[in-house]
Write a protein that holds these residues in place. Structure first.
Motif, mmCIF file in Angstrom:
data_model
loop_
_atom_site.group_PDB
_atom_site.id
_atom_site.type_symbol
_atom_site.label_atom_id
_atom_site.label_comp_id
_atom_site.label_asym_id
_atom_site.label_seq_id
_atom_site.Cartn_x
_atom_site.Cartn_y
_atom_site.Cartn_z
ATOM 1 N N ARG A 69 0.862 -1.269 -0.094
ATOM 2 C CA ARG A 69 -0.101 -0.049 0.090
ATOM 3 C C ARG A 69 0.760 1.196 -0.093
ATOM 4 N N SER A 70 2.205 1.359 0.043
ATOM 5 C CA SER A 70 2.920 2.161 -0.088
ATOM 6 C C SER A 70 2.944 3.158 1.113
ATOM 7 N N ASP A 71 2.601 2.522 2.335
ATOM 8 C CA ASP A 71 2.770 3.109 3.570
ATOM 9 C C ASP A 71 3.982 2.995 4.221
ATOM 10 N N VAL A 72 5.007 3.862 3.761
ATOM 11 C CA VAL A 72 6.331 3.378 4.288
ATOM 12 C C VAL A 72 6.693 3.513 5.550
ATOM 13 N N ALA A 73 5.893 4.460 6.239
ATOM 14 C CA ALA A 73 6.214 4.778 7.675
ATOM 15 C C ALA A 73 5.721 3.551 8.298
ATOM 16 N N ARG A 74 4.594 3.034 8.294
ATOM 17 C CA ARG A 74 4.034 1.940 9.092
ATOM 18 C C ARG A 74 4.777 0.446 8.590
ATOM 19 N N LYS A 75 5.428 0.429 7.512
ATOM 20 C CA LYS A 75 5.931 -0.655 7.111
ATOM 21 C C LYS A 75 7.400 -0.839 7.989
ATOM 22 N N GLY A 76 8.038 0.399 8.061
ATOM 23 C CA GLY A 76 9.160 0.537 8.934
ATOM 24 C C GLY A 76 8.988 0.287 10.199
ATOM 25 N N GLU A 77 7.808 0.700 10.764
ATOM 26 C CA GLU A 77 7.407 0.344 12.240
ATOM 27 C C GLU A 77 7.180 -1.056 12.529
ATOM 28 N N ALA A 78 6.564 -1.713 11.422
ATOM 29 C CA ALA A 78 6.256 -3.271 11.672
ATOM 30 C C ALA A 78 7.639 -3.860 11.678
ATOM 31 N N LEU A 79 8.464 -3.533 10.634
ATOM 32 C CA LEU A 79 9.595 -4.262 10.512
ATOM 33 C C LEU A 79 10.533 -4.197 11.508
ATOM 34 N N GLY A 80 10.389 -2.707 12.294
ATOM 35 C CA GLY A 80 11.161 -2.652 13.631
ATOM 36 C C GLY A 80 10.590 -3.324 14.696
ATOM 37 N N ARG A 81 9.491 -3.684 14.723
ATOM 38 C CA ARG A 81 8.983 -4.584 15.947
ATOM 39 C C ARG A 81 9.298 -6.028 15.495
ATOM 40 N N ALA A 82 9.441 -6.537 14.220
ATOM 41 C CA ALA A 82 9.695 -7.935 13.990
ATOM 42 C C ALA A 82 11.307 -7.832 14.248
ATOM 43 N N ILE A 83 12.128 -7.046 13.933
ATOM 44 C CA ILE A 83 13.569 -7.185 14.051
ATOM 45 C C ILE A 83 13.845 -6.998 15.658
ATOM 46 N N ALA A 84 12.913 -6.366 16.416
ATOM 47 C CA ALA A 84 13.122 -6.336 18.108
ATOM 48 C C ALA A 84 12.814 -7.864 18.436
ATOM 49 N N ILE A 85 11.807 -8.428 17.836
ATOM 50 C CA ILE A 85 11.284 -9.745 18.593
ATOM 51 C C ILE A 85 12.552 -10.692 18.235
ATOM 52 N N ILE A 86 12.926 -10.611 16.985
ATOM 53 C CA ILE A 86 14.077 -11.483 16.497
ATOM 54 C C ILE A 86 15.206 -11.289 17.429
ATOM 55 N N GLY A 87 15.510 -10.063 17.874
ATOM 56 C CA GLY A 87 16.603 -9.636 18.543
ATOM 57 C C GLY A 87 16.287 -10.427 20.209
ATOM 58 N N GLU A 88 15.036 -10.404 20.469
ATOM 59 C CA GLU A 88 14.722 -11.160 21.803
ATOM 60 C C GLU A 88 14.968 -12.471 21.808
ATOM 61 N N LEU A 89 14.479 -13.190 20.559
ATOM 62 C CA LEU A 89 14.610 -14.548 20.256
ATOM 63 C C LEU A 89 16.173 -14.915 20.318
ATOM 64 N N ASN A 90 16.880 -14.082 19.711
ATOM 65 C CA ASN A 90 18.287 -14.258 19.758
ATOM 66 C C ASN A 90 19.183 -14.148 20.849
ATOM 67 N N GLY A 91 18.618 -13.110 21.714
ATOM 68 C CA GLY A 91 19.084 -12.962 23.182
ATOM 69 C C GLY A 91 18.893 -13.940 23.935
ATOM 70 N N SER A 92 17.693 -14.518 23.953
ATOM 71 C CA SER A 92 17.440 -15.585 24.707
ATOM 72 C C SER A 92 18.200 -16.982 24.580
ATOM 73 N N LEU A 93 19.053 -17.159 23.691
ATOM 74 C CA LEU A 93 19.623 -18.305 23.402
ATOM 75 C C LEU A 93 20.630 -18.537 24.151
ATOM 76 N N ASP A 94 20.964 -19.718 24.735
ATOM 77 C CA ASP A 94 22.019 -20.232 25.677
ATOM 78 C C ASP A 94 23.038 -20.920 24.889
ATOM 79 N N LEU A 95 23.843 -20.262 24.612
ATOM 80 C CA LEU A 95 24.908 -21.212 23.526
ATOM 81 C C LEU A 95 25.618 -22.157 24.481
ATOM 82 N N ALA A 96 26.042 -21.971 25.796
ATOM 83 C CA ALA A 96 26.460 -23.004 26.430
ATOM 84 C C ALA A 96 25.808 -24.149 26.605
ATOM 85 N N ARG A 97 24.582 -24.305 26.838
ATOM 86 C CA ARG A 97 23.856 -25.380 26.786
ATOM 87 C C ARG A 97 23.261 -25.652 25.716
#
Length: 134
Positions: A51-79
């Motif tokens: 829909r060419s709504d660049v601002a809302r696209k960026g907001e949604a992607l920012g939220r997706a990236i934040a969630i992926i960051g949380e998933l990444n941060g929750s990993l326990d590499l030692a275990r």
């Protein structure tokens, strides 16, 4: 495989538009909810892109990236060993690709990352199913 920062992940998911399921979720369910949330945010971004709504696209992607960051941060590499290391690489890749998709308005990259996350979620759901059945 995942560290004890599940409450931190729950709060991040709530900040990105999740529903009340998060507060009562066990760690396995929380990871599934986070994956679903990232996939949903990518789909939302795809719609805004169309829909060419660049601002809302960026907001949604920012939220997706934040969630992926949380998933990444929750990993326990030692275990988690090799599986956790592979997930870390996939999450890093997904975050980079979403940033590129945002910069270049590339819906095919959104599809690629959503597909990767769906595959991870499918595997996670299959692993978690026996634990839930007990």
């Amino acid at each position: 495989m995942f560290s004890g920062s599940q409450n931190h992940g729950a709060k991040a998911y709530q900040r990105t538009g999740a529903h009340g399921q998060v507060a009562a979720a066990d760690p396995q369910k929380l990871i599934a909810l986070l994956l679903a949330g990232a996939i949903d945010r990518i789909a939302e971004a795809h719609g805004h892109l169309e829909r060419s709504d660049v601002a809302r696209k960026g907001e949604a992607l920012g939220r997706a990236i934040a969630i992926i960051g949380e998933l990444n941060g929750s990993l326990d590499l030692a275990r988690g060993g090799e599986i956790a290391a592979n997930l870390r690489s996939l999450y890093d890749y997904a975050g980079r690709r979403l940033t590129e998709a945002n910069l270049h308005n590339d819906g095919s990259v959104l599809d690629e990352v959503a597909g990767l996350l769906r595959e991870i979620k499918s595997g996670w759901d299959a692993i978690s199913a026996p634990a839930t059945a007990r």
